[in-house]
Write a protein that holds these residues in place. Structure first.
Motif, PDB file in Angstrom:
ATOM      1  N   CYS A  55       0.832  -1.203   0.000  1.00 34.74           N
ATOM      2  CA  CYS A  55       0.000   0.000   0.000  1.00 34.74           C
ATOM      3  C   CYS A  55       0.868   1.255   0.000  1.00 34.74           C
ATOM      4  O   CYS A  55       0.687   2.156  -0.827  1.00 34.74           O
ATOM      5  CB  CYS A  55      -0.921  -0.009   1.229  1.00 34.74           C
ATOM      6  N   GLY A  56       1.808   1.315   0.919  1.00 33.85           N
ATOM      7  CA  GLY A  56       2.670   2.484   1.012  1.00 33.85           C
ATOM      8  C   GLY A  56       3.515   2.683  -0.230  1.00 33.85           C
ATOM      9  O   GLY A  56       3.668   3.808  -0.730  1.00 33.85           O
ATOM     10  N   ASP A  74      -9.233   0.597  -4.401  1.00 40.33           N
ATOM     11  CA  ASP A  74      -8.618  -0.646  -3.930  1.00 40.33           C
ATOM     12  C   ASP A  74      -8.503  -0.655  -2.405  1.00 40.33           C
ATOM     13  O   ASP A  74      -8.720  -1.689  -1.767  1.00 40.33           O
ATOM     14  CB  ASP A  74      -7.228  -0.823  -4.552  1.00 40.33           C
ATOM     15  N   VAL A  75      -8.155   0.495  -1.830  1.00 41.08           N
ATOM     16  CA  VAL A  75      -8.076   0.578  -0.365  1.00 41.08           C
ATOM     17  C   VAL A  75      -9.448   0.329   0.244  1.00 41.08           C
ATOM     18  O   VAL A  75      -9.602  -0.448   1.195  1.00 41.08           O
ATOM     19  CB  VAL A  75      -7.532   1.957   0.073  1.00 41.08           C
ATOM     20  N   GLN A  76     -10.468   0.977  -0.312  1.00 42.75           N
ATOM     21  CA  GLN A  76     -11.829   0.823   0.221  1.00 42.75           C
ATOM     22  C   GLN A  76     -12.350  -0.597   0.043  1.00 42.75           C
ATOM     23  O   GLN A  76     -13.141  -1.073   0.861  1.00 42.75           O
ATOM     24  CB  GLN A  76     -12.768   1.820  -0.465  1.00 42.75           C
ATOM     25  N   ALA A  77     -11.894  -1.278  -1.003  1.00 46.62           N
ATOM     26  CA  ALA A  77     -12.349  -2.648  -1.272  1.00 46.62           C
ATOM     27  C   ALA A  77     -11.587  -3.688  -0.458  1.00 46.62           C
ATOM     28  O   ALA A  77     -11.898  -4.868  -0.512  1.00 46.62           O
ATOM     29  CB  ALA A  77     -12.220  -2.958  -2.757  1.00 46.62           C
ATOM     30  N   TYR A  91      -8.290  -4.381  -0.759  1.00 49.28           N
ATOM     31  CA  TYR A  91      -7.212  -5.024  -1.520  1.00 49.28           C
ATOM     32  C   TYR A  91      -5.908  -5.006  -0.734  1.00 49.28           C
ATOM     33  O   TYR A  91      -5.134  -5.958  -0.770  1.00 49.28           O
ATOM     34  CB  TYR A  91      -7.041  -4.303  -2.860  1.00 49.28           C
ATOM     35  N   PHE A  92      -5.644  -3.898  -0.048  1.00 53.03           N
ATOM     36  CA  PHE A  92      -4.451  -3.787   0.791  1.00 53.03           C
ATOM     37  C   PHE A  92      -4.819  -4.227   2.207  1.00 53.03           C
ATOM     38  O   PHE A  92      -5.431  -3.462   2.965  1.00 53.03           O
ATOM     39  CB  PHE A  92      -3.912  -2.358   0.796  1.00 53.03           C
ATOM     40  N   THR A 130      -6.982   0.829   5.619  1.00 51.48           N
ATOM     41  CA  THR A 130      -8.203   1.510   5.205  1.00 51.48           C
ATOM     42  C   THR A 130      -7.842   2.971   4.965  1.00 51.48           C
ATOM     43  O   THR A 130      -6.751   3.419   5.340  1.00 51.48           O
ATOM     44  CB  THR A 130      -9.283   1.427   6.297  1.00 51.48           C
ATOM     45  N   VAL A 131      -8.750   3.696   4.354  1.00 48.78           N
ATOM     46  CA  VAL A 131      -8.497   5.121   4.142  1.00 48.78           C
ATOM     47  C   VAL A 131      -8.294   5.816   5.484  1.00 48.78           C
ATOM     48  O   VAL A 131      -7.401   6.665   5.627  1.00 48.78           O
ATOM     49  CB  VAL A 131      -9.659   5.770   3.360  1.00 48.78           C
ATOM     50  N   ASP A 132      -9.085   5.418   6.491  1.00 49.43           N
ATOM     51  CA  ASP A 132      -8.986   6.062   7.803  1.00 49.43           C
ATOM     52  C   ASP A 132      -7.623   5.843   8.444  1.00 49.43           C
ATOM     53  O   ASP A 132      -7.000   6.792   8.934  1.00 49.43           O
ATOM     54  CB  ASP A 132     -10.081   5.538   8.735  1.00 49.43           C
ATOM     55  N   ASN A 133      -7.133   4.587   8.454  1.00 51.95           N
ATOM     56  CA  ASN A 133      -5.855   4.389   9.148  1.00 51.95           C
ATOM     57  C   ASN A 133      -4.662   4.888   8.320  1.00 51.95           C
ATOM     58  O   ASN A 133      -3.615   5.189   8.882  1.00 51.95           O
ATOM     59  CB  ASN A 133      -5.669   2.937   9.604  1.00 51.95           C
ATOM     60  N   ILE A 134      -4.839   5.025   7.013  1.00 48.76           N
ATOM     61  CA  ILE A 134      -3.785   5.667   6.221  1.00 48.76           C
ATOM     62  C   ILE A 134      -3.690   7.145   6.597  1.00 48.76           C
ATOM     63  O   ILE A 134      -2.601   7.694   6.755  1.00 48.76           O
ATOM     64  CB  ILE A 134      -4.058   5.515   4.709  1.00 48.76           C
TER      65      ILE A 134
END
Length: 235
Positions: free
Chosen positions: A37-38, A144-147, A149-150, A154-158
């Motif tokens: 992800c990163g 992909d994050v919301q689905a 995949y990573f 999640t969008v929140d913890n990113i």
């Protein structure tokens, strides 16, 4: 009481140190090489910076032939105006091509233009297309994050992670910079002539026409010219 106060102070300091260590570890983990992800987000931001650098290089080398006729001082450059078309070409390309093909002078001029400017045109078109692909990949990353995949992201913890938050903001910021620079440094009429010229001279190659509709939407004139007042549809 004093002993309790000291104990609480020590406990608080220890908790702060642990929290700071966890935050640092989280930031390091998000940017580590094995964090898909990163690394995906980092590569996207790096690509955005490269696109802006290329835009800055090309805007300083816009051939004058693409300027409106009244903006061309050199008669040699002005000769090409008759074979350079805006997006009006797309409404009825057969008429435009018939006009060129029925004139030997225009055919020769068209070939001369292709021999002289096609390579540079390809760089400009690739720039426009790279912006289209960039925002598509940015949207795909968020999807992909919301689905899920990573895994574990999640969008929140990113956004809670310092590095993740910075990269997410930077990725969106870079797209905004691309749009502003494109509008200010490569005028709408110039963009349209470049896209149509490349479209005409690239033939029916699948690779060169794959994103043509999205590129046209990106490059269409907005009415903004120079540093004048904004057209009504713009905020």
């Amino acid at each position: 009481a004093e002993a309790w106060a000291q104990a609480w102070a020590c406990a608080w300091a220890s908790a702060c140190a642990v929290a700071a260590g966890e935050a640092a570890a989280m930031a390091e983990d998000f940017l580590s090489e094995d964090n898909l992800c990163g690394q995906s987000l980092l590569r996207l931001v790096s690509r955005g910076s490269s696109i802006i650098a290329e835009l800055q290089r090309l805007q300083a080398n816009i051939p004058k032939v693409f300027l409106p006729r009244d903006g061309i001082d050199d008669p040699e450059q002005a000769r090409y105006a008759s074979i350079l078309f805006d997006f009006g070409y797309l409404t009825n390309p057969e008429d435009y091509e018939r006009k060129v093909n029925t004139s030997t002078e225009m055919l020769d001029l068209d070939q001369e233009f292709n021999d002289t400017f096609y390579e540079l045109l390809g760089r400009f078109y690739k720039l426009f297309e790279s912006i289209v692909i960039y925002v598509a990949d940015l949207n795909k990353f968020v999807e992909d994050v919301q689905a899920g995949y990573f895994i574990q992201h999640t969008v929140d913890n990113i956004l809670l992670d310092d590095s993740g938050r910075q990269l997410m903001c930077e990725a969106l910021y870079l797209f905004g910079v691309m749009l502003l620079l494109l509008e200010r440094q490569i005028p709408g009429p110039v963009r349209e002539r470049m896209v149509i010229a490349f479209y005409r001279h690239s033939g029916e190659s699948a690779s060169s026409q794959e994103n043509i509709e999205d590129v046209c939407r990106l490059c269409r004139q907005t009415g903004y010219v120079g540093r004048g007042s904004r057209p009504q549809p713009q905020p």
